[in-house]
Design a protein around this motif. Sequence first.
Motif, PDB file in Angstrom:
ATOM      1  N   GLY A   1      10.011   9.663  -1.454  1.00  0.00           N
ATOM      2  CA  GLY A   1       9.569   8.323  -1.032  1.00  0.00           C
ATOM      3  C   GLY A   1       9.607   7.265  -2.123  1.00  0.00           C
ATOM      4  N   VAL A   2       9.981   7.626  -3.377  1.00  0.00           N
ATOM      5  CA  VAL A   2       9.965   6.635  -4.464  1.00  0.00           C
ATOM      6  C   VAL A   2      11.086   5.607  -4.268  1.00  0.00           C
ATOM      7  CG1 VAL A   2      10.069   6.307  -6.981  1.00  0.00           C
ATOM      8  CG2 VAL A   2       8.894   8.289  -6.036  1.00  0.00           C
ATOM      9  N   ASP A   3      12.248   6.056  -3.706  1.00  0.00           N
ATOM     10  CA  ASP A   3      13.347   5.102  -3.452  1.00  0.00           C
ATOM     11  C   ASP A   3      12.920   4.022  -2.458  1.00  0.00           C
ATOM     12  OD1 ASP A   3      13.088   7.135  -1.614  1.00  0.00           O
ATOM     13  OD2 ASP A   3      15.211   7.209  -1.065  1.00  0.00           O
ATOM     14  N   LYS A   4      12.106   4.416  -1.460  1.00  0.00           N
ATOM     15  CA  LYS A   4      11.601   3.436  -0.469  1.00  0.00           C
ATOM     16  C   LYS A   4      10.679   2.417  -1.150  1.00  0.00           C
ATOM     17  CE  LYS A   4      12.972   5.276   3.639  1.00  0.00           C
ATOM     18  NZ  LYS A   4      14.042   6.128   3.087  1.00  0.00           N
ATOM     19  N   ILE A   5       9.905   2.880  -2.156  1.00  0.00           N
ATOM     20  CA  ILE A   5       8.998   1.970  -2.877  1.00  0.00           C
ATOM     21  C   ILE A   5       9.817   0.917  -3.622  1.00  0.00           C
ATOM     22  CG2 ILE A   5       7.267   1.804  -4.734  1.00  0.00           C
ATOM     23  CD1 ILE A   5       6.356   4.650  -3.951  1.00  0.00           C
TER      24      ILE A   5
ATOM     25  N   PRO B   1       0.831  -1.223   0.000  1.00  0.00           N
ATOM     26  CA  PRO B   1       0.000   0.000   0.000  1.00  0.00           C
ATOM     27  C   PRO B   1       0.860   1.266   0.000  1.00  0.00           C
ATOM     28  CG  PRO B   1      -0.034  -1.070   2.164  1.00  0.00           C
ATOM     29  CD  PRO B   1       0.881  -1.878   1.308  1.00  0.00           C
ATOM     30  N   ILE B   2       0.493   2.231  -0.839  1.00  0.00           N
ATOM     31  CA  ILE B   2       1.246   3.488  -0.962  1.00  0.00           C
ATOM     32  C   ILE B   2       0.279   4.658  -0.879  1.00  0.00           C
ATOM     33  CG2 ILE B   2       2.683   4.883  -2.499  1.00  0.00           C
ATOM     34  CD1 ILE B   2       3.548   2.157  -3.791  1.00  0.00           C
ATOM     35  N   LEU B   3       0.612   5.612  -0.026  1.00  0.00           N
ATOM     36  CA  LEU B   3      -0.171   6.859   0.046  1.00  0.00           C
ATOM     37  C   LEU B   3       0.534   7.890  -0.821  1.00  0.00           C
ATOM     38  CD1 LEU B   3      -1.316   7.448   3.720  1.00  0.00           C
ATOM     39  CD2 LEU B   3      -2.726   7.261   1.707  1.00  0.00           C
TER      40      LEU B   3
ATOM     41  N   ARG C   1       9.528  -7.116  -0.417  1.00  0.00           N
ATOM     42  CA  ARG C   1       8.205  -7.694  -0.125  1.00  0.00           C
ATOM     43  C   ARG C   1       7.625  -8.553  -1.238  1.00  0.00           C
ATOM     44  NH1 ARG C   1       4.504  -2.988   2.467  1.00  0.00           N
ATOM     45  NH2 ARG C   1       6.144  -1.649   3.283  1.00  0.00           N
ATOM     46  N   ILE C   2       7.872  -8.172  -2.497  1.00  0.00           N
ATOM     47  CA  ILE C   2       7.252  -8.949  -3.589  1.00  0.00           C
ATOM     48  C   ILE C   2       8.087 -10.203  -3.840  1.00  0.00           C
ATOM     49  CG2 ILE C   2       6.673  -8.939  -6.066  1.00  0.00           C
ATOM     50  CD1 ILE C   2       5.951  -5.991  -5.767  1.00  0.00           C
ATOM     51  N   PRO C   3       7.455 -11.377  -3.831  1.00  0.00           N
ATOM     52  CA  PRO C   3       8.230 -12.616  -4.019  1.00  0.00           C
ATOM     53  C   PRO C   3       8.751 -12.737  -5.455  1.00  0.00           C
ATOM     54  CG  PRO C   3       5.870 -13.092  -3.937  1.00  0.00           C
ATOM     55  CD  PRO C   3       6.020 -11.637  -3.641  1.00  0.00           C
ATOM     56  N   ALA C   4       9.887 -13.422  -5.580  1.00  0.00           N
ATOM     57  CA  ALA C   4      10.415 -13.702  -6.925  1.00  0.00           C
ATOM     58  C   ALA C   4       9.488 -14.720  -7.597  1.00  0.00           C
ATOM     59  CB  ALA C   4      11.821 -14.265  -6.806  1.00  0.00           C
TER      60      ALA C   4
ATOM     61  N   CYS D   1      -3.397  -4.438   7.147  1.00  0.00           N
ATOM     62  CA  CYS D   1      -1.935  -4.381   7.279  1.00  0.00           C
ATOM     63  C   CYS D   1      -1.563  -3.571   8.532  1.00  0.00           C
ATOM     64  CB  CYS D   1      -1.328  -3.741   6.035  1.00  0.00           C
ATOM     65  SG  CYS D   1      -1.901  -2.047   5.773  1.00  0.00           S
ATOM     66  N   GLU D   2      -0.286  -3.460   8.807  1.00  0.00           N
ATOM     67  CA  GLU D   2       0.203  -2.609   9.906  1.00  0.00           C
ATOM     68  C   GLU D   2       0.455  -1.204   9.344  1.00  0.00           C
ATOM     69  OE1 GLU D   2       0.487  -3.706  13.046  1.00  0.00           O
ATOM     70  OE2 GLU D   2      -0.294  -5.615  12.321  1.00  0.00           O
ATOM     71  N   ARG D   3       0.418  -0.206  10.259  1.00  0.00           N
ATOM     72  CA  ARG D   3       0.630   1.165   9.777  1.00  0.00           C
ATOM     73  C   ARG D   3       2.011   1.333   9.158  1.00  0.00           C
ATOM     74  NH1 ARG D   3      -1.865   5.904   9.897  1.00  0.00           N
ATOM     75  NH2 ARG D   3      -3.591   5.124  11.142  1.00  0.00           N
ATOM     76  N   GLU D   4       3.033   0.650   9.706  1.00  0.00           N
ATOM     77  CA  GLU D   4       4.391   0.812   9.146  1.00  0.00           C
ATOM     78  C   GLU D   4       4.544   0.169   7.760  1.00  0.00           C
ATOM     79  OE1 GLU D   4       4.543  -2.165  12.614  1.00  0.00           O
ATOM     80  OE2 GLU D   4       3.701  -0.188  12.210  1.00  0.00           O
ATOM     81  N   ASP D   5       3.571  -0.676   7.363  1.00  0.00           N
ATOM     82  CA  ASP D   5       3.633  -1.277   6.016  1.00  0.00           C
ATOM     83  C   ASP D   5       3.253  -0.269   4.937  1.00  0.00           C
ATOM     84  OD1 ASP D   5       4.268  -3.661   7.179  1.00  0.00           O
ATOM     85  OD2 ASP D   5       2.229  -4.470   7.119  1.00  0.00           O
ATOM     86  N   ILE D   6       2.553   0.810   5.342  1.00  0.00           N
ATOM     87  CA  ILE D   6       2.077   1.789   4.343  1.00  0.00           C
ATOM     88  C   ILE D   6       3.208   2.769   4.030  1.00  0.00           C
ATOM     89  CG2 ILE D   6       0.358   3.569   3.851  1.00  0.00           C
ATOM     90  CD1 ILE D   6      -1.459   2.198   5.928  1.00  0.00           C
ATOM     91  N   LEU D   7       3.539   2.897   2.745  1.00  0.00           N
ATOM     92  CA  LEU D   7       4.609   3.803   2.334  1.00  0.00           C
ATOM     93  C   LEU D   7       4.019   5.155   1.955  1.00  0.00           C
ATOM     94  CD1 LEU D   7       6.573   1.321   0.031  1.00  0.00           C
ATOM     95  CD2 LEU D   7       7.047   1.866   2.406  1.00  0.00           C
ATOM     96  N   LEU D   8       4.718   6.224   2.347  1.00  0.00           N
ATOM     97  CA  LEU D   8       4.265   7.586   2.007  1.00  0.00           C
ATOM     98  C   LEU D   8       5.111   8.089   0.841  1.00  0.00           C
ATOM     99  CD1 LEU D   8       3.950   9.104   5.603  1.00  0.00           C
ATOM    100  CD2 LEU D   8       2.182   8.035   4.240  1.00  0.00           C
ATOM    101  N   ALA D   9       4.464   8.656  -0.167  1.00  0.00           N
ATOM    102  CA  ALA D   9       5.221   9.114  -1.336  1.00  0.00           C
ATOM    103  C   ALA D   9       4.539  10.302  -1.997  1.00  0.00           C
ATOM    104  CB  ALA D   9       5.344   7.974  -2.351  1.00  0.00           C
TER     105      ALA D   9
END
Length: 598
Positions: free
Chosen positions: A167-171, A127-129, A178-181, A152-160
Amino acid sequence: MKNIRNFCIIAHIDHGKSTLADRMLDLTQTVTAREAQAQLLDNMDLERERGITIKSHAIQMDYVLNGNPYKFNLIDTPGHVDFSYEVSRSIAACEGALLIVDATQGIQAQTISNLYLALEHDLEIIPILNKIDLPSSNPEEVGDQIIDLIGCEREDILLASAKTGEGVDKILEAIVDRIPAPDGDDDAPLQALIFDSVFNSFRGIEAIFRVKNGTIKKGDRVKFMNTGKEYDADEIGTLKLTKFPQKEIKSGDVGYIISGIKEAKEVKVGDTITTKANPASSAIEGFEEVKPMVFAGIYPVDTEEFEELRASLEKLQLNDASLTFEAETSAALGFGFRCGFLGMLHMEIIQERLEREFNMTVITTVPNVSYYAYTKKDKEQRIIVNNPSDYPDPAILDRIEEPYIKAQIITKSDFVGAVMTLCIEKRGEIVGQTYLTSDRVELTFDMPLAEIVFDFYDRLKTISKGYASFDYHPVGYRQSDLVKVDILLNSEPIDALSALIHRGKSQDIGRKLCMKLRELIPRQQFVIAIQAAIGAKIVARETLSALRKDVTAKCYGGDISRKRKLLEKQKAGKKRMRQLGNVEIPQQAFLAVLKLND
């Protein structure tokens, strides 16, 4: 394979998907400063003009994290519900999805429906805000909505902020973490899912695929499992901003194949590619069938262009697999096609693309659905009524059945009353009401499909301020009291404007349609009578008065009989003209029915 990540971006319309994709392409240096431009992946004129994504677009990016090189396959998807089929195809080719929510607007309709699509395919959701740089953004409240929605947990949400790049580098890091191979076996028989295709007038059809298992090499003899046809893989490669030919593509990766296919119908989106030498035992499953919602006739203005229109529609269907069509004829318009669309915007876009990309000038008829009619002579023998012109004579008609759907509408609790009123007005029966969260309600209705064809979706969006997602599935046919409403211009029926309408609404719709046509049809030199008829009974009439030339202008002074003589001569001329004159109906008149409530 462990360094590949396949993901798509899902969001409501105008929440910043294309802008975020631009920032990711900048950060991974996939595009040079010279190539960079806003909404880079929206490469169609229409997309740029309207500011919406119409086509999914696949692109590969190279990213390095802690010295390890990664390969990202991004599929940018549309946000409007009319293109949800594009989203379902993209999701089938991914392991993860970036769920983008506008921090100023919160979760909206399409976010929910696309999210459910992604969850059904077991995708990892990040999730991305977005738009946190705007003064009106409210990350706390919107963050709570996301937590309610996906748990989800609040820390799972990315701010951008896609606009500023914050915040794009964090994404990008989260995509790796997080995304599986993808999982697959390079040595297994080849299984590759075609999820898109494009027509190239020089090289034939380019199929875009995702390899689930096995390896595809340049020059391999490949087989399309659905059609059973075999081809040589003349060129394979990966998609960056331009095509990059490769010697081989292994499992987990996304690529394209050019094999000189000239016939559009030989490539089906959702088909599985395998090799002739070592074929797979089964095709890839779980691909969603398209469900057209709106049917309308598309006819060439010049009847000689019929075959040209067929070729144009086939090429368009390659690029937009949610379009379905079959040939039909009309007394007023000649030969044409009955096309199935996902909604009114989809219909508008197809019409505009035909005009722009293929230089086809077309007439679109009033949208409708298919009915079953039974005659008194044989009560079990059903006649399929695709067009009001197929409607049997009421004297021999025993009964008519229309298709019903189960409609699921998700909306905010504030709009429940308005949504219920709309659905009941459209002959819907409520069968369920469930609160998903404290302020989100799922309403289930049984409704006739014909009622959602015209303006249902637009009105639903209006009354719910854009916050209602709508999905449906057919539940069979039920008997109904329908009548055929004909539109007559100077006693001549116009079959392209006929419609099958429920008896209770027929007079009202007939009257509104006559009034609308009176505004749209240009005035002629003779009087035009616009009438709505059910059988032999006229239920509404409007008169379009004649354009009158002042024939007495040059006759001044003298006896009144001179003027009267001129007027009588004009009257006789108009009477003769009325018998011979043809009324040209503008394109807007065919779509007037859609906007009866405006």
